[in-house]
Design a protein around this motif. Structure first.
Motif, short mmCIF file in Angstrom:
data_model
loop_
_atom_site.label_atom_id
_atom_site.label_comp_id
_atom_site.label_asym_id
_atom_site.label_seq_id
_atom_site.Cartn_x
_atom_site.Cartn_y
_atom_site.Cartn_z
N TRP A 238 10.17 -18.85 21.27
CA TRP A 238 10.69 -19.47 20.05
C TRP A 238 12.12 -19.94 20.26
O TRP A 238 12.47 -21.09 19.94
CB TRP A 238 10.62 -18.47 18.89
N HIS A 239 12.96 -19.09 20.82
CA HIS A 239 14.37 -19.41 21.03
C HIS A 239 14.55 -20.59 21.98
O HIS A 239 15.30 -21.52 21.68
CB HIS A 239 15.11 -18.18 21.56
N TYR B 110 20.76 -17.93 18.71
CA TYR B 110 21.98 -17.58 19.45
C TYR B 110 22.69 -16.44 18.74
O TYR B 110 22.94 -16.50 17.54
CB TYR B 110 22.91 -18.80 19.55
N GLY B 111 22.99 -15.37 19.49
CA GLY B 111 23.70 -14.23 18.94
C GLY B 111 22.87 -13.32 18.06
O GLY B 111 23.43 -12.52 17.30
N HIS B 112 21.56 -13.40 18.15
CA HIS B 112 20.71 -12.58 17.30
C HIS B 112 20.92 -11.09 17.56
O HIS B 112 21.08 -10.65 18.70
CB HIS B 112 19.24 -12.90 17.55
N SER B 113 20.85 -10.34 16.48
CA SER B 113 20.85 -8.88 16.56
C SER B 113 19.46 -8.42 17.00
O SER B 113 18.50 -9.19 16.98
CB SER B 113 21.18 -8.28 15.20
N SER B 114 19.37 -7.16 17.35
CA SER B 114 18.07 -6.60 17.72
C SER B 114 17.08 -6.73 16.57
O SER B 114 15.90 -7.05 16.78
CB SER B 114 18.22 -5.13 18.11
N GLU B 115 17.54 -6.52 15.35
CA GLU B 115 16.67 -6.65 14.18
C GLU B 115 16.16 -8.09 14.03
O GLU B 115 14.98 -8.31 13.74
CB GLU B 115 17.41 -6.22 12.92
N CYS C 143 16.58 -23.42 28.96
CA CYS C 143 15.15 -23.28 28.68
C CYS C 143 14.40 -22.70 29.88
O CYS C 143 13.52 -21.84 29.71
CB CYS C 143 14.55 -24.61 28.27
N ALA C 144 14.74 -23.15 31.07
CA ALA C 144 14.08 -22.64 32.28
C ALA C 144 14.37 -21.15 32.46
O ALA C 144 13.48 -20.37 32.83
CB ALA C 144 14.51 -23.43 33.50
#
Length: 167
Positions: free
Chosen positions: A46-47, A86-91, A151-152
């Protein structure tokens, strides 16, 4: 080989890895995390697709596939539609749950949009400055190589996680 040919090949290699990773992956595998705060396959795919969609749409001056083609609604994630991870928390990482088919549909639609854009680029186009916040300013060529690289790397991470968890 033209710049368009080179970029088409690079983005197509990412698609190939994404297709291989998602092949045979069920919802449980896609959501599984190899460690408590690690990224899942679903989040990684997804990211990487969100980054490609966001960055290519920006330089192309177009709407993102995510919003224009209704993927934000189809995924129904508890995230801002502008979020790319970008910068996502674990949750937040754990909140990205999606079946393989939907992830693949979104990636393929983004890939098609990307190829439509890069397929018309010339060498001169790659010298256009697209971001003046950096020193030196970022050109289109540098931005697109950065997107392919990011992406790679994430596609490779997803493949590694699949191998680690599924054997």
């Amino acid at each position: 080989m033209t710049p368009a040919d080179l970029l088409t090949d690079a983005f197509s290699r990412v698609l190939g890895v994404v297709e291989n990773v998602l092949d045979g992956a069920d919802d449980a595998l896609l959501a599984q995390r190899p460690g408590p705060d690690a990224n899942s396959i679903a989040w990684l795919v997804w990211h990487l697709t969100r980054v490609q969609d966001d960055h290519v749409a920006h330089v192309a001056g177009t709407e993102q596939v995510w919003t224009e083609d209704g993927y934000a609604d189809r995924f129904a994630l508890p995230l801002d539609p502008r979020d790319i991870g970008y910068g996502h928390s674990s949750e937040q990482v754990g909140s990205v749950l999606a079946p393989a088919g939907l992830l693949l549909d979104y990636h393929r639609a983004t890939h098609a949009r990307t190829l439509g854009y890069v397929g018309a680029l010339s060498g001169d186009d790659l010298d256009r400055v697209v971001d003046t916040r950096w020193d030196p300013p970022v050109t289109l060529g540098v931005r697109l190589v950065s997107v392919v690289d990011d992406c790679a790397q994430h596609a490779g991470q997803a493949a590694y996680v699949k191998g680690l968890l599924a054997g």
